[in-house]
Design a protein around this motif. Sequence first.
Motif, PDB file in Angstrom:
ATOM      1  N   LEU A  36       0.858  -1.181   0.000  1.00 39.56           N
ATOM      2  CA  LEU A  36       0.000   0.000   0.000  1.00 39.56           C
ATOM      3  C   LEU A  36       0.893   1.229   0.000  1.00 39.56           C
ATOM      4  O   LEU A  36       1.715   1.414   0.910  1.00 39.56           O
ATOM      5  CB  LEU A  36      -0.907   0.009   1.237  1.00 39.56           C
ATOM      6  CG  LEU A  36      -1.962   1.116   1.284  1.00 39.56           C
ATOM      7  CD1 LEU A  36      -3.027   0.894   0.214  1.00 39.56           C
ATOM      8  CD2 LEU A  36      -2.619   1.188   2.663  1.00 39.56           C
ATOM      9  N   ALA A  37       0.746   2.079  -1.025  1.00 43.39           N
ATOM     10  CA  ALA A  37       1.599   3.257  -1.187  1.00 43.39           C
ATOM     11  C   ALA A  37       0.756   4.513  -1.213  1.00 43.39           C
ATOM     12  O   ALA A  37      -0.321   4.545  -1.816  1.00 43.39           O
ATOM     13  CB  ALA A  37       2.414   3.153  -2.489  1.00 43.39           C
ATOM     14  N   GLY A  38       1.234   5.571  -0.564  1.00 40.31           N
ATOM     15  CA  GLY A  38       0.510   6.827  -0.624  1.00 40.31           C
ATOM     16  C   GLY A  38       0.913   7.804   0.444  1.00 40.31           C
ATOM     17  O   GLY A  38       1.821   7.566   1.249  1.00 40.31           O
ATOM     18  N   THR A  39       0.203   8.919   0.452  1.00 40.74           N
ATOM     19  CA  THR A  39       0.382   9.973   1.443  1.00 40.74           C
ATOM     20  C   THR A  39      -0.907  10.779   1.520  1.00 40.74           C
ATOM     21  O   THR A  39      -1.721  10.761   0.591  1.00 40.74           O
ATOM     22  CB  THR A  39       1.560  10.892   1.056  1.00 40.74           C
ATOM     23  OG1 THR A  39       1.751  11.876   2.066  1.00 40.74           O
ATOM     24  CG2 THR A  39       1.300  11.602  -0.260  1.00 40.74           C
ATOM     25  N   GLY A  40      -1.096  11.483   2.641  1.00 40.20           N
ATOM     26  CA  GLY A  40      -2.306  12.295   2.788  1.00 40.20           C
ATOM     27  C   GLY A  40      -3.549  11.434   2.788  1.00 40.20           C
ATOM     28  O   GLY A  40      -3.694  10.528   3.601  1.00 40.20           O
ATOM     29  N   ASN A  41      -4.456  11.711   1.845  1.00 37.86           N
ATOM     30  CA  ASN A  41      -5.695  10.920   1.760  1.00 37.86           C
ATOM     31  C   ASN A  41      -5.765  10.140   0.451  1.00 37.86           C
ATOM     32  O   ASN A  41      -6.851   9.797  -0.016  1.00 37.86           O
ATOM     33  CB  ASN A  41      -6.918  11.826   1.889  1.00 37.86           C
ATOM     34  CG  ASN A  41      -7.149  12.670   0.654  1.00 37.86           C
ATOM     35  OD1 ASN A  41      -6.206  12.999  -0.064  1.00 37.86           O
ATOM     36  ND2 ASN A  41      -8.397  13.040   0.410  1.00 37.86           N
ATOM     37  N   ALA A  42      -4.598   9.829  -0.156  1.00 38.07           N
ATOM     38  CA  ALA A  42      -4.571   9.147  -1.449  1.00 38.07           C
ATOM     39  C   ALA A  42      -3.627   7.952  -1.400  1.00 38.07           C
ATOM     40  O   ALA A  42      -2.396   8.122  -1.299  1.00 38.07           O
ATOM     41  CB  ALA A  42      -4.146  10.112  -2.548  1.00 38.07           C
ATOM     42  N   TYR A  43      -4.203   6.746  -1.487  1.00 38.18           N
ATOM     43  CA  TYR A  43      -3.424   5.514  -1.401  1.00 38.18           C
ATOM     44  C   TYR A  43      -3.819   4.551  -2.512  1.00 38.18           C
ATOM     45  O   TYR A  43      -4.977   4.498  -2.924  1.00 38.18           O
ATOM     46  CB  TYR A  43      -3.610   4.851  -0.035  1.00 38.18           C
ATOM     47  CG  TYR A  43      -2.857   5.579   1.059  1.00 38.18           C
ATOM     48  CD1 TYR A  43      -1.625   5.127   1.499  1.00 38.18           C
ATOM     49  CD2 TYR A  43      -3.368   6.759   1.597  1.00 38.18           C
ATOM     50  CE1 TYR A  43      -0.921   5.821   2.482  1.00 38.18           C
ATOM     51  CE2 TYR A  43      -2.667   7.446   2.575  1.00 38.18           C
ATOM     52  CZ  TYR A  43      -1.443   6.977   3.007  1.00 38.18           C
ATOM     53  OH  TYR A  43      -0.750   7.677   3.962  1.00 38.18           O
ATOM     54  N   THR A  44      -2.823   3.768  -2.970  1.00 38.58           N
ATOM     55  CA  THR A  44      -3.040   2.757  -3.997  1.00 38.58           C
ATOM     56  C   THR A  44      -2.449   1.440  -3.536  1.00 38.58           C
ATOM     57  O   THR A  44      -1.341   1.411  -2.979  1.00 38.58           O
ATOM     58  CB  THR A  44      -2.377   3.165  -5.327  1.00 38.58           C
ATOM     59  OG1 THR A  44      -2.995   4.363  -5.820  1.00 38.58           O
ATOM     60  CG2 THR A  44      -2.524   2.081  -6.386  1.00 38.58           C
ATOM     61  N   MET A  45      -3.193   0.366  -3.738  1.00 43.20           N
ATOM     62  CA  MET A  45      -2.669  -0.977  -3.488  1.00 43.20           C
ATOM     63  C   MET A  45      -2.017  -1.478  -4.775  1.00 43.20           C
ATOM     64  O   MET A  45      -2.627  -1.439  -5.853  1.00 43.20           O
ATOM     65  CB  MET A  45      -3.787  -1.923  -3.073  1.00 43.20           C
ATOM     66  CG  MET A  45      -3.309  -3.360  -2.826  1.00 43.20           C
ATOM     67  SD  MET A  45      -4.617  -4.459  -2.194  1.00 43.20           S
ATOM     68  CE  MET A  45      -5.596  -4.715  -3.695  1.00 43.20           C
ATOM     69  N   PHE A  46      -0.768  -1.924  -4.664  1.00 41.58           N
ATOM     70  CA  PHE A  46      -0.065  -2.515  -5.793  1.00 41.58           C
ATOM     71  C   PHE A  46       0.178  -3.990  -5.500  1.00 41.58           C
ATOM     72  O   PHE A  46       0.681  -4.352  -4.428  1.00 41.58           O
ATOM     73  CB  PHE A  46       1.269  -1.810  -6.041  1.00 41.58           C
ATOM     74  CG  PHE A  46       1.124  -0.382  -6.507  1.00 41.58           C
ATOM     75  CD1 PHE A  46       0.670  -0.104  -7.793  1.00 41.58           C
ATOM     76  CD2 PHE A  46       1.421   0.666  -5.663  1.00 41.58           C
ATOM     77  CE1 PHE A  46       0.524   1.219  -8.218  1.00 41.58           C
ATOM     78  CE2 PHE A  46       1.283   1.984  -6.073  1.00 41.58           C
ATOM     79  CZ  PHE A  46       0.834   2.261  -7.366  1.00 41.58           C
TER      80      PHE A  46
END
Length: 485
Positions: free
Chosen positions: A284-294
């Motif tokens: 799970l990558a992201g910061t703030g309120n935006a994340y993406t599962m790779f």
Amino acid sequence: MMMKRVELFARALILSAPALMLTTGAMAGEKEDAVIAKVVNAYGGPALTNARSLRFQVESKNAFPGQGYTSGYVEFTPLKQDIQFDLANSRASAEAWSSNYNFSFHTRTVSIGDDVVAVNYNTGDYQPAAAPDYYTAFGPNIRSTDTLLAYELSQRPDTAEHLGERTYLGRPHELISFEIPNSPPLTLYVDAESGWISKMARETAFGDLSYQFSDHAKSGGVGYGRNFEFFVGEDANIVSLNQTLSVNTVRDSVFRIDRGVDEEPARVDTSEMTVDEIAEGTHLAGTGNAYTMFVDAGDYVIGVGGYAGLADRFTAYREATGSDKPLRYQIVTHHHTDHLGGMADALELGATFVTPANAVDNLNTAAGADIPEDRLMVLDGAATIGPVEVYDIATNHAESYALAYVAPGIAFQADHYNGLYDDAVAPAGSSAVSLKNAIDGLDLNVEMLLSAHGRKAVSWSEFESAVSAYNPDGCPSGRPICAKS
């Protein structure tokens, strides 16, 4: 979803940008002074400028284009606000309540001493406000209230600039711009005869913002527009149904934390880009309120979660894992436009899109081009892409929604639940209840729930605890703004 909607509206109102500029041959000073005097006189003269406090109670309909249950039309949500300004001491309290099929929120942003705090009545706690100073925190309320615009104009005549004349709604208007702290210049359309403010306009990255005021009246000698409409570009965002003003009625007791409201638990730190390994091959990558599962699928990578900044998250993922594999698939969770902000990145990265049918039109718009047929997989019930299972489900948040599941027991969702706190269970809304019912119906063995809006991987037992504690009462605080008569 509650926070997202609130945040989307706040960003639209606060974002800085240049004001609309018109040419004029007027001498600096004379025209400005005349227009300011006309406005102040219309709004009550000394009754306005000497007012100690103003209180606005507003009932509106709030629209969220691109954020509704369906993708075919704009839906409206009831919105009540109780906005109280202590002008003499530059402090304010802005309370808001809304509840519909999908979410319920009840918040108050309030000056407490030299600080500004955000109270959440749904959870019964408070935290320091994201906007820590008076004009940043309450600028949205000032900009959407013609009386406060008139008051601020009277206090800042040195920032005013006459921009010429224009016919608006069939009547001659004088245009004048001025500035308030932490805000771009604001352009007022002042009725040349009456002095009432008919409109305030400014330009932002969201498009032209238009604040329209009409049906002016007076209360306590101070003028105000009883009708208010707010437009983002051509889209209606707020339409008022009823608005009242009271003068010099705000009490000191307003500027306190309510009894029974405690400081909220420590939040998960999302201030920096992180790449967390949830399980082997799943990050799970992201910061703030935006994340993406790779998800590593062997020869390629699958992405789930399409907020803006997707390319940056993919780069961070590759750097953290040492992977040079391509992004072969991007799963589109649903049709809401904020979750499509990274689709142009995905298109450029060469991904094939997996999407519910009702999201295709918005997907094409967000990507900046029609997706080629050979790079578009429209869900029909369910699909399996490498190690990822995708289920097209219906929740109260969206009529068609792509839930991603990865063994052993990891599910990824957006907008239904977010584990906000380090060591405490975050509250659940009705959308969390709806999501759990949908997952239970699929008979999936979910052990961990990920979110497009937060870093925390929430255990299924924690999610179940949050759902079981959900209070469906749309007015748990019992405060007048939401209590039924």
